[in-house]
Design a protein around this motif. Sequence first.
Motif, PDB file in Angstrom:
ATOM      1  N   ASN A 145     -28.203  54.733 -27.899  1.00  0.00           N
ATOM      2  CA  ASN A 145     -27.943  53.930 -26.720  1.00  0.00           C
ATOM      3  C   ASN A 145     -26.999  52.774 -27.045  1.00  0.00           C
ATOM      4  OD1 ASN A 145     -29.611  55.508 -25.096  1.00  0.00           O
ATOM      5  ND2 ASN A 145     -31.445  54.317 -25.634  1.00  0.00           N
ATOM      6  N   ALA A 146     -26.363  52.272 -26.024  1.00  0.00           N
ATOM      7  CA  ALA A 146     -25.485  51.102 -26.177  1.00  0.00           C
ATOM      8  C   ALA A 146     -25.308  50.474 -24.800  1.00  0.00           C
ATOM      9  CB  ALA A 146     -24.133  51.511 -26.759  1.00  0.00           C
ATOM     10  N   PRO A 147     -25.046  49.191 -24.766  1.00  0.00           N
ATOM     11  CA  PRO A 147     -24.904  48.527 -23.465  1.00  0.00           C
ATOM     12  C   PRO A 147     -23.816  49.181 -22.604  1.00  0.00           C
ATOM     13  CG  PRO A 147     -25.114  46.899 -25.197  1.00  0.00           C
ATOM     14  CD  PRO A 147     -24.965  48.233 -25.882  1.00  0.00           C
ATOM     15  N   ALA A 148     -24.052  49.136 -21.308  1.00  0.00           N
ATOM     16  CA  ALA A 148     -23.137  49.759 -20.349  1.00  0.00           C
ATOM     17  C   ALA A 148     -22.025  48.798 -19.947  1.00  0.00           C
ATOM     18  CB  ALA A 148     -23.912  50.204 -19.120  1.00  0.00           C
ATOM     19  N   TYR A 149     -21.074  49.304 -19.201  1.00  0.00           N
ATOM     20  CA  TYR A 149     -20.035  48.513 -18.522  1.00  0.00           C
ATOM     21  C   TYR A 149     -19.207  47.637 -19.450  1.00  0.00           C
ATOM     22  CZ  TYR A 149     -22.294  50.075 -14.248  1.00  0.00           C
ATOM     23  OH  TYR A 149     -22.814  50.855 -13.241  1.00  0.00           O
ATOM     24  N   GLY A 150     -19.055  48.087 -20.692  1.00  0.00           N
ATOM     25  CA  GLY A 150     -18.189  47.360 -21.603  1.00  0.00           C
ATOM     26  C   GLY A 150     -18.898  46.347 -22.473  1.00  0.00           C
ATOM     27  N   GLY A 151     -20.222  46.325 -22.416  1.00  0.00           N
ATOM     28  CA  GLY A 151     -20.973  45.392 -23.247  1.00  0.00           C
ATOM     29  C   GLY A 151     -21.165  45.864 -24.682  1.00  0.00           C
ATOM     30  N   ASP A 152     -20.654  47.009 -25.002  1.00  0.00           N
ATOM     31  CA  ASP A 152     -20.835  47.579 -26.347  1.00  0.00           C
ATOM     32  C   ASP A 152     -19.802  47.040 -27.334  1.00  0.00           C
ATOM     33  OD1 ASP A 152     -19.049  49.283 -24.545  1.00  0.00           O
ATOM     34  OD2 ASP A 152     -18.504  49.975 -26.552  1.00  0.00           O
ATOM     35  N   ASP A 153     -20.023  47.312 -28.586  1.00  0.00           N
ATOM     36  CA  ASP A 153     -19.176  46.750 -29.642  1.00  0.00           C
ATOM     37  C   ASP A 153     -17.746  47.292 -29.610  1.00  0.00           C
ATOM     38  OD1 ASP A 153     -21.307  45.303 -30.478  1.00  0.00           O
ATOM     39  OD2 ASP A 153     -21.828  46.642 -32.148  1.00  0.00           O
ATOM     40  N   VAL A 154     -17.626  48.575 -29.388  1.00  0.00           N
ATOM     41  CA  VAL A 154     -16.272  49.126 -29.454  1.00  0.00           C
ATOM     42  C   VAL A 154     -15.424  48.611 -28.286  1.00  0.00           C
ATOM     43  CG1 VAL A 154     -16.878  51.297 -28.302  1.00  0.00           C
ATOM     44  CG2 VAL A 154     -14.904  51.226 -29.827  1.00  0.00           C
ATOM     45  N   SER A 155     -16.051  48.471 -27.134  1.00  0.00           N
ATOM     46  CA  SER A 155     -15.313  47.881 -26.014  1.00  0.00           C
ATOM     47  C   SER A 155     -14.879  46.460 -26.350  1.00  0.00           C
ATOM     48  CB  SER A 155     -16.183  47.872 -24.750  1.00  0.00           C
ATOM     49  OG  SER A 155     -16.460  49.190 -24.312  1.00  0.00           O
ATOM     50  N   ALA A 156     -15.802  45.730 -26.975  1.00  0.00           N
ATOM     51  CA  ALA A 156     -15.513  44.336 -27.314  1.00  0.00           C
ATOM     52  C   ALA A 156     -14.399  44.206 -28.343  1.00  0.00           C
ATOM     53  CB  ALA A 156     -16.780  43.651 -27.813  1.00  0.00           C
TER      54      ALA A 156
ATOM     55  N   VAL B 269      -7.044  43.730 -22.525  1.00  0.00           N
ATOM     56  CA  VAL B 269      -7.035  45.189 -22.414  1.00  0.00           C
ATOM     57  C   VAL B 269      -8.067  45.611 -21.371  1.00  0.00           C
ATOM     58  CG1 VAL B 269      -7.361  47.368 -23.640  1.00  0.00           C
ATOM     59  CG2 VAL B 269      -6.435  45.363 -24.838  1.00  0.00           C
ATOM     60  N   VAL B 270      -7.644  46.419 -20.420  1.00  0.00           N
ATOM     61  CA  VAL B 270      -8.541  46.918 -19.379  1.00  0.00           C
ATOM     62  C   VAL B 270      -8.396  48.434 -19.335  1.00  0.00           C
ATOM     63  CG1 VAL B 270      -9.175  46.798 -16.931  1.00  0.00           C
ATOM     64  CG2 VAL B 270      -8.250  44.764 -18.083  1.00  0.00           C
ATOM     65  N   PRO B 271      -9.335  49.165 -19.911  1.00  0.00           N
ATOM     66  CA  PRO B 271      -9.191  50.629 -19.966  1.00  0.00           C
ATOM     67  C   PRO B 271      -9.604  51.298 -18.657  1.00  0.00           C
ATOM     68  CG  PRO B 271     -10.652  49.774 -21.714  1.00  0.00           C
ATOM     69  CD  PRO B 271     -10.474  48.692 -20.705  1.00  0.00           C
TER      70      PRO B 271
ATOM     71  N   GLU C 139      -8.434  39.403 -12.351  1.00  0.00           N
ATOM     72  CA  GLU C 139      -8.045  40.170 -11.176  1.00  0.00           C
ATOM     73  C   GLU C 139      -7.994  41.663 -11.480  1.00  0.00           C
ATOM     74  OE1 GLU C 139      -4.485  39.020  -9.110  1.00  0.00           O
ATOM     75  OE2 GLU C 139      -4.966  40.346  -7.433  1.00  0.00           O
ATOM     76  N   ALA C 140      -7.518  42.006 -12.657  1.00  0.00           N
ATOM     77  CA  ALA C 140      -7.470  43.426 -13.014  1.00  0.00           C
ATOM     78  C   ALA C 140      -8.882  44.019 -13.045  1.00  0.00           C
ATOM     79  CB  ALA C 140      -6.785  43.602 -14.366  1.00  0.00           C
ATOM     80  N   GLU C 141      -9.819  43.256 -13.567  1.00  0.00           N
ATOM     81  CA  GLU C 141     -11.185  43.788 -13.635  1.00  0.00           C
ATOM     82  C   GLU C 141     -11.808  43.897 -12.246  1.00  0.00           C
ATOM     83  OE1 GLU C 141     -13.473  41.749 -16.616  1.00  0.00           O
ATOM     84  OE2 GLU C 141     -12.384  42.755 -18.240  1.00  0.00           O
ATOM     85  N   GLN C 142     -11.478  42.968 -11.361  1.00  0.00           N
ATOM     86  CA  GLN C 142     -11.967  43.098  -9.990  1.00  0.00           C
ATOM     87  C   GLN C 142     -11.342  44.318  -9.300  1.00  0.00           C
ATOM     88  OE1 GLN C 142     -11.084  38.974  -8.670  1.00  0.00           O
ATOM     89  NE2 GLN C 142     -13.229  38.918  -8.040  1.00  0.00           N
ATOM     90  N   ALA C 143     -10.055  44.476  -9.504  1.00  0.00           N
ATOM     91  CA  ALA C 143      -9.379  45.622  -8.883  1.00  0.00           C
ATOM     92  C   ALA C 143      -9.904  46.931  -9.456  1.00  0.00           C
ATOM     93  CB  ALA C 143      -7.868  45.512  -9.086  1.00  0.00           C
TER      94      ALA C 143
ATOM     95  N   HIS D  66     -13.078  52.341 -10.772  1.00  0.00           N
ATOM     96  CA  HIS D  66     -12.584  52.727 -12.089  1.00  0.00           C
ATOM     97  C   HIS D  66     -13.279  52.033 -13.255  1.00  0.00           C
ATOM     98  CE1 HIS D  66      -9.455  55.596 -11.142  1.00  0.00           C
ATOM     99  NE2 HIS D  66      -9.153  54.872 -10.089  1.00  0.00           N
ATOM    100  N   LEU D  67     -14.370  51.340 -12.961  1.00  0.00           N
ATOM    101  CA  LEU D  67     -15.162  50.787 -14.071  1.00  0.00           C
ATOM    102  C   LEU D  67     -16.207  51.817 -14.466  1.00  0.00           C
ATOM    103  CD1 LEU D  67     -16.128  48.614 -16.009  1.00  0.00           C
ATOM    104  CD2 LEU D  67     -17.439  47.602 -14.131  1.00  0.00           C
ATOM    105  N   LEU D  68     -16.087  52.371 -15.655  1.00  0.00           N
ATOM    106  CA  LEU D  68     -17.040  53.390 -16.098  1.00  0.00           C
ATOM    107  C   LEU D  68     -18.319  52.737 -16.617  1.00  0.00           C
ATOM    108  CD1 LEU D  68     -14.765  55.376 -15.676  1.00  0.00           C
ATOM    109  CD2 LEU D  68     -15.342  56.431 -17.863  1.00  0.00           C
ATOM    110  N   SER D  69     -19.450  53.294 -16.238  1.00  0.00           N
ATOM    111  CA  SER D  69     -20.716  52.740 -16.738  1.00  0.00           C
ATOM    112  C   SER D  69     -20.820  52.966 -18.248  1.00  0.00           C
ATOM    113  CB  SER D  69     -21.903  53.342 -15.991  1.00  0.00           C
ATOM    114  OG  SER D  69     -21.877  54.743 -16.055  1.00  0.00           O
ATOM    115  N   LYS D  70     -20.529  54.172 -18.685  1.00  0.00           N
ATOM    116  CA  LYS D  70     -20.554  54.419 -20.134  1.00  0.00           C
ATOM    117  C   LYS D  70     -19.157  54.123 -20.690  1.00  0.00           C
ATOM    118  CE  LYS D  70     -24.395  57.656 -19.826  1.00  0.00           C
ATOM    119  NZ  LYS D  70     -24.900  59.039 -20.071  1.00  0.00           N
TER     120      LYS D  70
END
Lengths: 341, 341, 341, 341
Positions: free
Chosen positions: A26-37, A53-55, A223-227, A233-237
């Motif tokens: 398991n790992a935190p969702a919505y970008g809370g994980d280490d690799v996202s960080a 960076v906004v994937p 703004e990019a993250e809101q858009a 387009h925000l992936l949970s995983k």
Amino acid sequence: MNFASDNVTPVCPEIQAAIDAQCQGNAPAYGGDDVSASLDRAFSDLFDHEVAVVPVSTGTAANCISLTTLVSPYGGIVCHHEAHINEDESTAVAHFTGGAKLLPIDGPAAKLEAAALSTYLESRADRGVHSVTPECVAVTQSTELGAVYSPDEIGAIGAICKQFNKRLFMDGARFANAVAALNCPPADITWKAGVDALSFGGTKNGAMAVEAIILFDPARRAEAEQARKRSGHLLSKHRYLAGQLAAYIDNDLWLKNARNANSAAQALATLLTDQGGQMLLAPQANELFVALPDTIAQKLRDAGMLFYSWPSLGTNAYRFVTAWNSDINAINALKTRLHGL
Amino acid sequence: MNFASDNVTPVCPEIQAAIDAQCQGNAPAYGGDDVSASLDRAFSDLFDHEVAVVPVSTGTAANCISLTTLVSPYGGIVCHHEAHINEDESTAVAHFTGGAKLLPIDGPAAKLEAAALSTYLESRADRGVHSVTPECVAVTQSTELGAVYSPDEIGAIGAICKQFNKRLFMDGARFANAVAALNCPPADITWKAGVDALSFGGTKNGAMAVEAIILFDPARRAEAEQARKRSGHLLSKHRYLAGQLAAYIDNDLWLKNARNANSAAQALATLLTDQGGQMLLAPQANELFVALPDTIAQKLRDAGMLFYSWPSLGTNAYRFVTAWNSDINAINALKTRLHGL
Amino acid sequence: MNFASDNVTPVCPEIQAAIDAQCQGNAPAYGGDDVSASLDRAFSDLFDHEVAVVPVSTGTAANCISLTTLVSPYGGIVCHHEAHINEDESTAVAHFTGGAKLLPIDGPAAKLEAAALSTYLESRADRGVHSVTPECVAVTQSTELGAVYSPDEIGAIGAICKQFNKRLFMDGARFANAVAALNCPPADITWKAGVDALSFGGTKNGAMAVEAIILFDPARRAEAEQARKRSGHLLSKHRYLAGQLAAYIDNDLWLKNARNANSAAQALATLLTDQGGQMLLAPQANELFVALPDTIAQKLRDAGMLFYSWPSLGTNAYRFVTAWNSDINAINALKTRLHGL
Amino acid sequence: MNFASDNVTPVCPEIQAAIDAQCQGNAPAYGGDDVSASLDRAFSDLFDHEVAVVPVSTGTAANCISLTTLVSPYGGIVCHHEAHINEDESTAVAHFTGGAKLLPIDGPAAKLEAAALSTYLESRADRGVHSVTPECVAVTQSTELGAVYSPDEIGAIGAICKQFNKRLFMDGARFANAVAALNCPPADITWKAGVDALSFGGTKNGAMAVEAIILFDPARRAEAEQARKRSGHLLSKHRYLAGQLAAYIDNDLWLKNARNANSAAQALATLLTDQGGQMLLAPQANELFVALPDTIAQKLRDAGMLFYSWPSLGTNAYRFVTAWNSDINAINALKTRLHGL
């Protein structure tokens, strides 16, 4: 051999391994994980500049979310007629930006030219609220017709943008192929040349479905993250997006893949020329546009090649796209085999 | 043990294998591949009804594209106040639909009730173009508070929708958990009950990033596909979406995963009750809402449990979510271990 | 006597004269004429503050263009459930703002209360990009139920907005009636109380079709003018809008008209009470909400009165609206005539 | 003499009288009055076809609401590069339609030609959801460069639209000038030629601010009225819009006004030619485009003429617009006076 598109390719082994590596716990969702960080740091190093960076999963999303941060709903985006945002993304630009209008102009090999851009911007009379004011210029690197802007060319466009107070956006669906062709630091054709935001493409070059929005002004991140969220387009995983990206730039995998594609294009160009094909545009990255007599086109199809006709360049025009997994040895062997026939 | 969300889970082995299986060779892009082509048939069999399947990467996309096919830019969508589309999807519904308005009402455990819905629709005076006319009703199955609509309950809502000439949409981000709990054919809580479109969730239940828009009237496919492309949700390597989905329903993997999650929730409920927790809502699927004294909450955290407080249900309220990979034996063992403490 | 709405009234003589005065010769279009140019100065004097004035033809346009300058496409607008923007403007708010969401709350007589607003803003957990963040608060002065905010009440709301960093918008479709009732400088219930933008209504109070967007921060003018043009609300013969507005505030015509409407409401309230009606809300401006026995309602209709039932306030509830042209003497005479019957 | 635009003119006496006539008493709001109710019949008679009439205040609103009923958010609108919707309406088309894209092509005097249109539609490869499919063709009658389509020309375009299954929209901001020039029944250049919807302009030709959306398929009325309300274009005192329109077509006032404008243009053309000007386009309606030596341009300005330079037609190009109130005698007198100078 499939030269229909670089979108037909599978995920490359290194990115497959990165995806598999995320399947262990398991790992935190919505970008809370280490690799996202880790992405901001990694890409800031890659570009030698602090970036946000906004994937996202697709090129259309990357392009349109980037543009949302650069133009108002009342503004215009100057681009080439052949630009993917103008020709291949439905009405997405207007949808994301709330109405911004594409203002297409011409240029060789789907490239904007600084002089023509300057003329266009100068001649476009500002009639206040009645007309659409260009707020942004969009270039594609490498272009939809396989051409590569040199650092000087991008720099000249960036200078025009600065002079006219326009933002500069780069669609980098095939950015890796351009960098591999130029063999220059990514910075030289982006922020140093005046680029405000970049779609850094991964999917065509070995990833599954990931493009990184690179914001050279990190203040645009919010703004990019809101858009991104607002457009679904925000992936949970999110770690699966991030994992692809991290692997993609680790050890310059992106350049390794792009170099194979570009080299395969050169090998393929030799084969096609050898068969009597005429290059319609100089092969610079991983797309070839070639005129072929009907008999030769058929001969190549009979030999198992897949490729598209490209009627906008003429009745005998065809496009061949190579990719990270194109087999250069096989291309060369096929060239030899076909030579005598 | 991580009960923060089912979004923290990794991809399950069967779907990982399906992704890996797509990594072997080239295949047509944008849904032209075999596995993409197989989905309509597979889901039509699953639902015992001809359906059109449109895969996307996120729940927000699935919900909002579905709604785009069901409401006009001038219409309203009746939903529960707690609905994900109302509370957790930014302004996505308005963005995708061109302005359609959410009309939230109340009901127990985030469920709409047929009688209350009827009263609402009846009382809502139609004042022509001035007011927003409800055009669609949206339910979530299982709900955001872990409740499951029975076939009769959905059927009663569907009957009201038919009476008032409204469309019925189901957000099935946790549809599998509902079906596993009800042990009924999927048809019984969808088209047979009057549902027009369903977001069939995969991501929370073992997939990486895939939700299937299920259109029970396949004539809506064209608009859904346009809305998907326009919003940047058409993946070029579409087979990776399709591959996840195909594996997800093959051999009832979706139900196997959901059954584990639901059973784990029951085991966890026993543990929590044993510790003095009070269930705030009857546990029906894979989400638990429980009141815990502070000391117990701390004790559980000390034992390594991750979970969120849920202030909308009270100051001592907490949410626990189980998933396809929750270890029931470990939960039971922990129960035993904590019992004496 | 027509008490159905203040929208049923014709243009008042002074504004008719101003329109006629514009019918004598040519003048520059799109606001380049002298009377259009005079508005900023005239309204800045009226409000004792530098303002930007942007005239439009309808209240919906004035409200929604104002809001466009105050909220992002991702934001929320806290308003009363009864607010015109929530109940009577179709999906216009989302359309103009690009998706901003109305967040309705309750309060007496369609008024927001500072304490309740504070509680709402405090309790609304910020969940980042997932949830809709309130960016603006909207009040209506006088309200849709005929109530008037005192300067202190608006000031308290403005203070909450400042504390929580929200913008404050005022729908002043019946602003004149509020000012006439309060007998205070317009500044006291607008910018001095923290209002950022105001729809200054003219149509209901004697004009043909004009509302002035009053921006207390003139820097918002450019965006308002772009939004006006983009939504088709820039009139080519702009001087006819401007002429109405100039006449409307010249010699305090707006207040003269509103005072007549308010006084007529008081006279009418006396009549209705005399007939056994019960005021459901204290009459403060030009709208009365009254409970009437069926026989009395019929008696009044037989006497030639036009008015609407108002079911949201009860089965015997009715609304009466007076206007600039209501004949107070006739109301009083009718009262006398009906008294003995 | 002001030839800058027909938008500089005041309201003509007959329409002023109609406005004044509405200033006498109360009447139902939002189109419930008698004159509003009379419009469908009056325009159906005028066009010899059952039509739905939806009045609005501006040309941009009329054009964009019409288009909203004809295209989807994913579609394209083929128009001339010079079209008002493309050049002078900001991003309104995308705003109203939810994203539809203008697809401009060329043609002489801002006219589309049937053959070129056919070629364009044929050559435009349909690439499914990726590309924007033209759904509608838009023409302006008379055009932005003062040209008039003959019934045959419109008919030929209508036939192409029918062949390719596209809708046909006509921007008739100067429709009266075209009909006056052609001296044909309005039906001949609208529904008989395949036009689906028309913006029937009033403002430039003697009205204050009114354009009628004419829907030749009355079934489109409901959507047009929703789009009108949603965009803030439903006037509460609707009778003032309707009154202008009713007076405008009563006794062929619209044609009387247009004939004066057209005749004035002919007189003015004679004057300009006499002075050495060269007509750049044949004068057909009420707009003249003429090349003038600098000295002559200055001479005309010194004589009190107002007019714009028109750089898109050349450095010495100018536009002169006549109107319902142009004084033909004064033009002729000026011609005589200037002749000898």
